[in-house]
Write a protein that holds these residues in place. Structure first.
Motif, PDB file in Angstrom:
ATOM      1  N   CYS A  96     -12.458   0.778   0.172  1.00  0.00           N
ATOM      2  CA  CYS A  96     -12.713  -0.635  -0.084  1.00  0.00           C
ATOM      3  C   CYS A  96     -12.061  -1.057  -1.381  1.00  0.00           C
ATOM      4  CB  CYS A  96     -14.214  -0.896  -0.171  1.00  0.00           C
ATOM      5  SG  CYS A  96     -15.042  -0.781   1.389  1.00  0.00           S
ATOM      6  N   CYS A  97     -12.197  -0.214  -2.409  1.00  0.00           N
ATOM      7  CA  CYS A  97     -11.604  -0.597  -3.686  1.00  0.00           C
ATOM      8  C   CYS A  97     -10.095  -0.690  -3.559  1.00  0.00           C
ATOM      9  CB  CYS A  97     -11.991   0.440  -4.742  1.00  0.00           C
ATOM     10  SG  CYS A  97     -11.483  -0.051  -6.377  1.00  0.00           S
ATOM     11  N   TYR A  98      -9.507   0.253  -2.855  1.00  0.00           N
ATOM     12  CA  TYR A  98      -8.057   0.252  -2.713  1.00  0.00           C
ATOM     13  C   TYR A  98      -7.588  -0.952  -1.924  1.00  0.00           C
ATOM     14  CZ  TYR A  98      -3.434   2.284  -2.198  1.00  0.00           C
ATOM     15  OH  TYR A  98      -2.101   2.512  -2.257  1.00  0.00           O
ATOM     16  N   MET A  99      -8.272  -1.201  -0.793  1.00  0.00           N
ATOM     17  CA  MET A  99      -7.821  -2.295   0.056  1.00  0.00           C
ATOM     18  C   MET A  99      -8.020  -3.640  -0.626  1.00  0.00           C
ATOM     19  SD  MET A  99      -9.033  -1.225   3.819  1.00  0.00           S
ATOM     20  CE  MET A  99      -8.312  -2.624   4.624  1.00  0.00           C
ATOM     21  N   CYS A 100      -9.050  -3.717  -1.452  1.00  0.00           N
ATOM     22  CA  CYS A 100      -9.301  -4.987  -2.124  1.00  0.00           C
ATOM     23  C   CYS A 100      -8.160  -5.335  -3.050  1.00  0.00           C
ATOM     24  CB  CYS A 100     -10.603  -4.863  -2.888  1.00  0.00           C
ATOM     25  SG  CYS A 100     -10.958  -6.234  -3.947  1.00  0.00           S
ATOM     26  N   GLN A 101      -7.515  -4.303  -3.617  1.00  0.00           N
ATOM     27  CA  GLN A 101      -6.501  -4.595  -4.620  1.00  0.00           C
ATOM     28  C   GLN A 101      -5.085  -4.593  -4.078  1.00  0.00           C
ATOM     29  OE1 GLN A 101      -7.526  -3.036  -8.744  1.00  0.00           O
ATOM     30  NE2 GLN A 101      -8.054  -1.387  -7.360  1.00  0.00           N
ATOM     31  N   MET A 102      -4.916  -4.184  -2.828  1.00  0.00           N
ATOM     32  CA  MET A 102      -3.526  -4.002  -2.427  1.00  0.00           C
ATOM     33  C   MET A 102      -2.823  -5.322  -2.146  1.00  0.00           C
ATOM     34  SD  MET A 102      -3.908  -2.214   1.210  1.00  0.00           S
ATOM     35  CE  MET A 102      -4.428  -3.073   2.658  1.00  0.00           C
ATOM     36  N   ASN A 103      -3.578  -6.352  -1.802  1.00  0.00           N
ATOM     37  CA  ASN A 103      -2.954  -7.664  -1.629  1.00  0.00           C
ATOM     38  C   ASN A 103      -3.705  -8.680  -2.464  1.00  0.00           C
ATOM     39  OD1 ASN A 103      -1.056  -6.839   0.274  1.00  0.00           O
ATOM     40  ND2 ASN A 103      -2.560  -6.955   1.907  1.00  0.00           N
ATOM     41  N   PRO A 104      -3.450  -8.681  -3.749  1.00  0.00           N
ATOM     42  CA  PRO A 104      -4.267  -9.576  -4.575  1.00  0.00           C
ATOM     43  C   PRO A 104      -3.872 -11.026  -4.370  1.00  0.00           C
ATOM     44  CG  PRO A 104      -2.617  -8.492  -5.900  1.00  0.00           C
ATOM     45  CD  PRO A 104      -2.488  -7.931  -4.522  1.00  0.00           C
ATOM     46  N   LEU A 105      -4.846 -11.883  -4.334  1.00  0.00           N
ATOM     47  CA  LEU A 105      -4.571 -13.301  -4.172  1.00  0.00           C
ATOM     48  C   LEU A 105      -4.651 -14.038  -5.495  1.00  0.00           C
ATOM     49  CD1 LEU A 105      -6.561 -13.848  -0.904  1.00  0.00           C
ATOM     50  CD2 LEU A 105      -4.115 -13.796  -1.174  1.00  0.00           C
ATOM     51  N   TRP A 165     -13.987   4.422  -1.819  1.00  0.00           N
ATOM     52  CA  TRP A 165     -12.651   4.385  -2.400  1.00  0.00           C
ATOM     53  C   TRP A 165     -11.741   3.457  -1.607  1.00  0.00           C
ATOM     54  CZ3 TRP A 165      -8.114   5.629  -0.025  1.00  0.00           C
ATOM     55  CH2 TRP A 165      -6.987   5.539  -0.843  1.00  0.00           C
ATOM     56  N   ALA A 167       0.866  -1.185   0.000  1.00  0.00           N
ATOM     57  CA  ALA A 167       0.000   0.000   0.000  1.00  0.00           C
ATOM     58  C   ALA A 167       0.889   1.216   0.000  1.00  0.00           C
ATOM     59  CB  ALA A 167      -0.894   0.001   1.230  1.00  0.00           C
TER      60      ALA A 167
END
Lengths: 810, 89
Positions: free
Chosen positions: B52-61, B50, B3
């Motif tokens: 939620c969208c950021y946090m969803c992508q910061m550690n992609p599985l 915003w 992040a």
């Protein structure tokens, strides 16, 4: 805190108005619009009220005005609408208005009648003229055709008219042929012919010629086509038969002279008469036009004035006439803050009517529940209407409308989520808002337009929020914007890429360690597994938003309990509701955030993608009290953090305990409270019953009425059932509403997919053309794509998302 | 943990300003309360969305699955790729 958060404080007032001043005062109060009158004569028939005659007169005036309006519209004269709001006229002006309308109506009716008679005359004359012209041809042919009595059968056109005439007249006289000439509607002609043929056994001879120009029917004003006919027959029997058939088919017969000279004279006479009639007709129309034009200038103001008079008299009918017949008594609900304004208005009214006695306002105490009044402006009115559609709040309850101003467009935007479509919606709403004054002036009557225009502020906000969510979803007409550079790069050797059909970008090697700053990464738009990623993302945000929205709603109820001073409700309803929601569903949110933070691709085995537990399965297991299952055999733990198992068990147990807490405690506490009150007041009751015997019932009633509404009608069963219903509704509702928020995910997915399909199936075809012809093709395709975008995606999806948002709010 | 601090800071400051600071600047008038509520709710909702969208992508599985021709275009247009840029498509 007044204004919109709570409904206004109202008080019941008694107004004493002098009879002469009553009309003017009510007119002033009407202009203010802040008072709600109560009907003091509820058991009186509408026809027995005091001012029923005046209301009847107003109805008459309205009828006349409507007739005038119809005539004005028929002549297509524009009605002047100055937008001014005239005050209600005084009662003496009403008589003037009545006289004016009466005069106008009579004049108009007279003019119309005259015009109709004139037109009928005109029609007759026109038909006669046509007949005279056409029958000339028939008679000529008759002269040529009859072979029997004619000496020389030579058809020489240069034969003089005299000879011709002589021949035809001899033919007629010799054969004793009679004839009738007339005019009939074109549609009726075939049936007419057939009937003639059958009835007269083929012994009559019909000739017809169509009239080219249509004639105006005087009664209806339609243009109809007619045909001239002439029937030749021999004998009287046939003549009467023919006449009867003509009558049956409503053909008009005209006397047609036999000789051409007479016919010519008649034709000239008819022409002059037609010209005269034309002049008279046009003058009549001019006169009517002038009258209507003069009326059209004032008709809108007249309508408003008459309506105001009617409203005033309706209101006056609600009042009670005092015993002394000198003043009227009214009861009304009035907002407390507006008492001053009402006093001023009343004083103005009395001054205007020239009365000397000032009106009196008397505040009354009342045990009734006052009406709910919210002071609205053009912006908040739309949202308040949405909220009121579910149900109007009770007096002084917290009003959810101001919060709806933002949450409604926001939830809509989560479902709509496309920046391009949002711009279209925004442009439309902005146009309506900027031009609202001139649009109100136009007074368009279409119902669909009224709905859209009334909601213009809602549409504006929805457009703005949808633009924001469209940017965050990175969806502009189904394409993504790449402003900041994607965080994924294809870190795979070209050799491998050439070989395979598709490549999977491993987050370990291909991810740049910081996410795309605003919104969804543009790489996902071109990915095959876009939906898998977006599903996970959107479902989670739906639940997060949903739980927070529900939490907000429950918290509003706390405010209600504090205001109405019901600590019992706080302890027995609010706190268990809050705990239930928090421990079960907010915990779900916490798990989501936890997984987002602590599980990453490079996290090795325990914290890596391989062993990340599914939140849904964890939640289900938690509620079912099942031990967690390992996602895979070699994963160390099924849990995300230490102590999760025990924590979950505690949460579920406490949450379940909240249910009997909500269900049982309040009814029993109420029962014990009631019992204490009964015991405390029972010695007093004995005293008061003796008072009752002495004929003073008031004290007893007051004593028992002051028990906070319990009285003797404390029905434990009913309270218990009431509480049970509330509990079940809340518990089941919280589960079902949480799941219901998943529609945020569903609709946004549908919208995005529709948009993509439209692009790839329609627009891409146009963009793939390569020649010059292709550019024309692209033009047509774009038109098609634009129409579908606006109609399906903006309108249909917009309405659908609006509806779902409304459901979520309710 | 992936992040970057800058976007988080920018957005928090932006929506925090809208939701916390602007309500104090609303002029007094009959609509003050409603405007304050609107500003606070707007700030909270937009920031949350915003975030939620950021946090969803910061550690992609999981990673995206890309068609090979698209991947080649990505390498060429967006840069990146193992031997960086010198390759032709």
């Amino acid at each position: 805190m007044s204004s919109l958060f709570q409904s206004e404080q109202m008080t019941l007032c008694q107004l004493f108005l002098q009879s002469e001043a009553a009309y003017a005062c009510v007119s002033e109060l009407g202009e203010l619009g802040l008072v709600q009158f109560r009907d003091l004569n509820p058991d009186v028939n509408a026809f027995q009220r005091k001012f029923v005659n005046e209301v009847r007169r107003c109805d008459e005036m309205e009828r006349k005005l409507r007739y005038l309006e119809k005539e004005i519209k028929k002549d297509e004269i524009p009605m002047l609408d100055t937008g001014e709001n005239p005050d209600a006229p005084q009662p003496r002006e009403m008589i003037d208005l009545e006289a004016t309308f009466e005069k106008l109506e009579n004049e108009l009716r007279e003019v119309n009648q005259n015009a109709e008679a004139l037109k009928r005359n005109y029609l007759d004359l026109t038909e006669l003229r046509h007949i005279l012209r056409k029958t000339q041809v028939f008679f000529d042919e008759m002269g040529v055709v009859t072979p029997t009595s004619v000496d020389s059968p030579r058809e020489d056109e240069t034969m003089g008219l005299l000879e011709h005439e002589h021949r035809s007249s001899t033919a007629l006289q010799t054969n004793k042929l009679g004839f009738v000439a007339g005019v009939i509607l074109r549609e009726r002609l075939p049936g007419f012919e057939r009937m003639l043929w059958r009835a007269c056994r083929g012994n009559v001879f019909l000739r017809q010629a169509e009239i080219e120009s249509p004639l105006e029917d005087p009664a209806t004003g339609d243009q109809v086509f007619k045909t001239v006919f002439i029937i030749f027959f021999q004998g009287d029997q046939l003549k009467s038969r023919v006449k009867k058939i003509c009558e049956g088919f409503r053909a008009t017969l005209y006397p047609c002279p036999e000789t051409p000279a007479e016919r010519r004279e008649m034709a000239i006479g008819v022409m002059t008469r037609i010209e005269d009639l034309n002049t008279v007709l046009s003058q009549t129309q001019d006169h009517r036009h002038r009258v209507l034009q003069a009326a059209a200038k004032n008709i809108k103001t007249w309508f408003i004035k008459v309506r105001k008079i009617k409203a005033i008299y309706h209101t006056l009918n609600l009042f009670n006439l005092d015993v002394t017949q000198k003043c009227l008594i009214a009861e009304a609900w009035v907002p407390v803050t507006d008492l001053e304004n009402i006093q001023i208005a009343l004083r103005r009214g009395t001054e205007r009517s020239g009365s000397s006695v000032p009106p009196i306002i008397n505040r009354m105490e009342s045990l009734e529940e006052p009406p709910t009044f919210n002071r609205l402006n053009k912006f908040t009115r739309g949202f308040q209407n949405l909220v009121d559609a579910y149900g109007i709040a009770s007096y002084r309850e917290v009003n959810p409308a101001p919060y709806t101003c933002i949450t409604f467009p926001f939830l809509f935007a989560v479902m709509f989520g496309d920046a391009g479509h949002a711009l279209i919606m925004l442009a439309f709403a902005a146009w309506m808002v900027i031009k609202e004054n001139s649009l109100i002036q136009k007074n368009i009557k279409s119902e669909i337009w009224t709905i859209f225009f009334g909601g213009r502020y809602i549409l504006l906000l929805m457009g703005l929020f949808s633009f924001y969510t469209g940017i965050v979803y990175n969806d502009v007409f189904s394409k993504s914007l790449n402003i900041f550079g994607s965080s994924w790069n294809v870190n795979i050797s070209t050799h491998v890429v050439h070989e395979e059909k598709n490549v999977m970008l491993d987050p370990v090697t291909c991810f740049e360690d910081h996410p795309y700053p605003i919104g969804v990464d543009p790489v996902w738009q071109v990915a095959d597994n876009k939906i898998a990623f977006l599903n996970a993302y959107k479902m989670k945000i739906s639940i997060i938003i949903g739980v927070i929205h529900m939490l907000f709603g429950v918290s509003l109820s706390l405010w209600n309990h504090v205001y109405f001073k019901r600590p019992l409700n706080i302890i027995c309803e609010f706190i268990p509701q809050l705990i239930f929601l928090l421990f079960l569903f907010m915990y779900l949110n916490v798990l989501v955030f936890h997984k987002w933070v602590w599980y990453y691709a490079k996290g090795g085995l325990a914290a890596g993608p391989h062993c990340a537990p599914s939140i849904l399965i964890t939640f289900i297991n938690m509620v079912l009290f099942k031990a967690g299952e390992l996602p895979d055999r070699d994963c160390p733990s099924a849990y995300m953090f230490a102590g999760q198992e025990i924590l979950q068990k505690i949460f579920v147990v406490v949450g379940l305990l909240c249910v009997p807490w909500m269900l049982f405690i309040k009814p029993f506490v109420l029962k014990s409270q009631h019992g204490k009150q009964m015991k405390a007041h029972s010695p007093l009751n004995n005293v008061e019953s003796t008072d009752v015997e002495n004929g003073r019932p008031n004290g007893g009633h007051a004593g028992q009425g002051g028990h906070g509404g319990h009285g003797e009608e404390f029905d434990f069963g009913e309270i218990f059932i009431h509480q049970a219903i509330h509990t079940i509704e809340y518990v089941l509702g919280s589960v079902s509403h949480t799941a219901s928020y998943l529609r945020l995910w569903a609709l946004s997915l549908a919208h995005a997919q529709l948009s993509e399909v439209l692009w790839s199936m329609v627009m891409r075809m146009g963009l793939q053309q390569s020649s010059y012809v292709g550019s024309v093709f692209l033009f047509a395709i774009f038109a098609f794509w634009a129409v579908l975008t606006v109609s399906i995606l903006v309108l249909m999806e917009g309405l659908s998302a609006f509806l779902h948002t409304l459901r979520l709010h309710w | 943990m992936g992040a970057a601090i800058l976007p988080v800071l920018v957005f928090t400051v932006l929506w925090g300003g809208v939701g916390i600071i602007l309500p104090f600047l609303v002029p007094k008038g009959p609509n003050r309360g409603v405007l304050q509520v609107i500003l606070m709710l707007t700030g909270a909702c937009c920031w949350l969305f915003w975030l939620c969208c950021y946090m969803c992508q910061m550690n992609p599985l999981i990673g995206p699955i890309i068609q090979s021709h698209v991947a080649l275009v990505m390498q060429q247009e967006w840069g990146g790729g193992p031997a960086t840029n010198a390759q032709s498509a």
